[in-house]
Design a protein around this motif. Structure first.
Motif, short mmCIF file in Angstrom:
data_model
loop_
_atom_site.label_atom_id
_atom_site.label_comp_id
_atom_site.label_asym_id
_atom_site.label_seq_id
_atom_site.Cartn_x
_atom_site.Cartn_y
_atom_site.Cartn_z
N ASP A 1 46.53 37.57 49.95
CA ASP A 1 45.69 36.77 49.06
C ASP A 1 45.80 35.27 49.35
O ASP A 1 45.26 34.46 48.60
N ARG B 1 44.20 32.96 46.43
CA ARG B 1 43.14 33.50 45.59
C ARG B 1 43.67 34.75 44.88
O ARG B 1 43.63 35.85 45.45
N THR C 1 43.91 38.10 42.97
CA THR C 1 42.93 39.16 42.72
C THR C 1 42.75 39.39 41.23
O THR C 1 41.68 39.84 40.80
N GLU D 1 38.76 36.06 35.31
CA GLU D 1 37.98 36.86 36.26
C GLU D 1 36.82 37.58 35.59
O GLU D 1 35.77 37.80 36.21
N ASP E 1 36.01 32.37 40.27
CA ASP E 1 37.07 32.45 41.27
C ASP E 1 38.22 31.54 40.86
O ASP E 1 38.01 30.50 40.24
N ASP F 1 50.51 43.08 52.15
CA ASP F 1 50.21 43.58 50.81
C ASP F 1 51.46 43.78 49.96
O ASP F 1 51.41 44.38 48.88
#
Length: 377
Positions: free
Chosen positions: A246, A257, A259, A264, A269, A291
């Motif tokens: 991210d 950024r 998720t 949201e 964003d 991840d």
């Protein structure tokens, strides 16, 4: 000090077999004695008497339609079916807060026809929300939200949640639109209007000294998270969910950024700027998989914001200083940004679409004004 008013008792009216309560010399019949409906009616009558809205119960009720309890159940089922108030497939705290607001509503007016629920009834429910029963503070000292009277703004928010239920009910024609419109006429509690609520002290920026003392007592993982929040102004939930996949590292300033983030659901964003100092803090984690959580918790999940806060609480206790929350680090970053570069930069740092929101986070730094006054006034 005036003595507390004696609560009128629930009694049997022998001649009719009904339950009755006598208030100010007037008998209020509640239905068959010892039936669940009569006990609900008694609780509703006493709550209305305490709130000074007893006259609302004497109005003519609508002849048909769903009850308040049925409308609440239908609303919660609709929320569940639509997947509202969820993030990452999990319910947010809004679900819990909705249930908390509905509890006195259903307890006092569950059997009342929803179309008949009016402004004075809403005031009665609000009074019940304010009359929070006393509860013991846990030995751990971690129970923050139930100490003393409820906060005025929280009560107003609870009332708005109840009105939202009737707005939804009007939209699906479970109640007339006039029912919802009438409830909107109830104004929120104003400052000083009620002795049953307290004012929120607000979230203040944590001092550098308090941060330094905690950093000496806390583990390295949480210490890195604290430093990242202090520098970047990210939210506690954002720093907990930090992953390399991210983070865009192609430029001199990295861009994170998240998720999942607070706004949201509004389609916005969220960009967190990570400058050189943040990058140096994150350098030891460069070998993590893209991840993988940089700050893992239990069972392969990320460290939860609640656990992160408890670690800071424990460090504050060990350091012998008042507790502060991770959100205060965000306030501190906002105040520094506003002081050095103005409120617009602070708003960008925090990810606010409205600069009025930034005003809440960025405390006015009075030192500049004091220095000007010392030189010129």
């Amino acid at each position: 000090m005036a003595a507390a008013k004696r609560v009128p008792s629930y009694r049997l009216h022998k001649a009719s077999g009904q339950a009755v309560v006598t208030i100010d010399g007037r008998d209020h019949y509640l239905g068959r004695y010892d039936s669940p409906d009569s006990h609900e009616a008694y609780g509703r009558t006493i709550a209305s008497w305490k709130a000074g809205t007893l006259g609302s119960l004497q109005r003519t009720r609508a002849p048909q339609g769903p009850t308040v309890a049925a409308v609440v159940v239908a609303f919660l089922e609709a929320v569940e079916k639509a997947g509202r108030y969820t993030k990452g497939g999990k319910p947010t705290s809004e679900r819990l807060l909705q249930a908390r607001a509905m509890r006195p509503l259903v307890k006092l007016f569950g059997g009342t026809l929803a179309a008949s629920f009016g402004p004075l009834d809403l005031v009665t429910v609000r009074a019940a929300l304010c009359h929070r029963p006393p509860k013991e503070k846990p030995a751990t000292g971690r129970w923050r939200h139930y100490e003393g009277p409820p906060v005025r703004t929280s009560i107003n928010t609870m009332v708005r949640r109840i009105v939202r239920v009737f707005r939804w009910a009007a939209s699906v024609e479970l109640v007339p639109a006039s029912t919802w419109q009438a409830l909107r006429a109830v104004e929120g509690l104003r400052r000083g209007e009620s002795s049953l609520v307290k004012e929120s002290p607000g979230v203040r920026a944590v001092s550098p000294r308090a941060v330094a003392l905690v950093l000496r007592k806390i583990d390295a993982r949480a210490a890195t998270m604290i430093r990242l929040q202090w520098l970047s102004g990210m939210r506690p939930g954002e720093v907990c969910r930090l992953r390399w996949c991210d983070v865009d590292r192609r430029a001199a300033v990295w861009v994170f950024r998240p998720t999942l983030h607070k706004t949201e659901h509004h389609g916005r964003d969220r960009l967190v700027m990570l400058g050189p100092r943040c990058q140096r803090l994150l350098a030891p984690f460069l070998d993590r998989a893209p991840d993988a959580w940089l700050f893992p918790g239990r069972d392969g999940a990320h460290l939860s914001p609640a656990r992160y806060r408890r670690l800071i609480d424990d460090a504050c206790d060990e350091a012998g200083i008042p507790r502060w929350s991770p959100n205060q680090l965000r306030h501190a970053a906002a105040t520094r940004a506003r002081t050095s570069d103005g409120i617009e930069v602070a708003g960008i740092l925090l990810g606010h679409a409205n600069l009025a929101t930034t005003q809440v986070y960025a405390e006015r730094d009075l030192r500049k004004a004091m220095a000007f006054a010392q030189a010129h006034a």
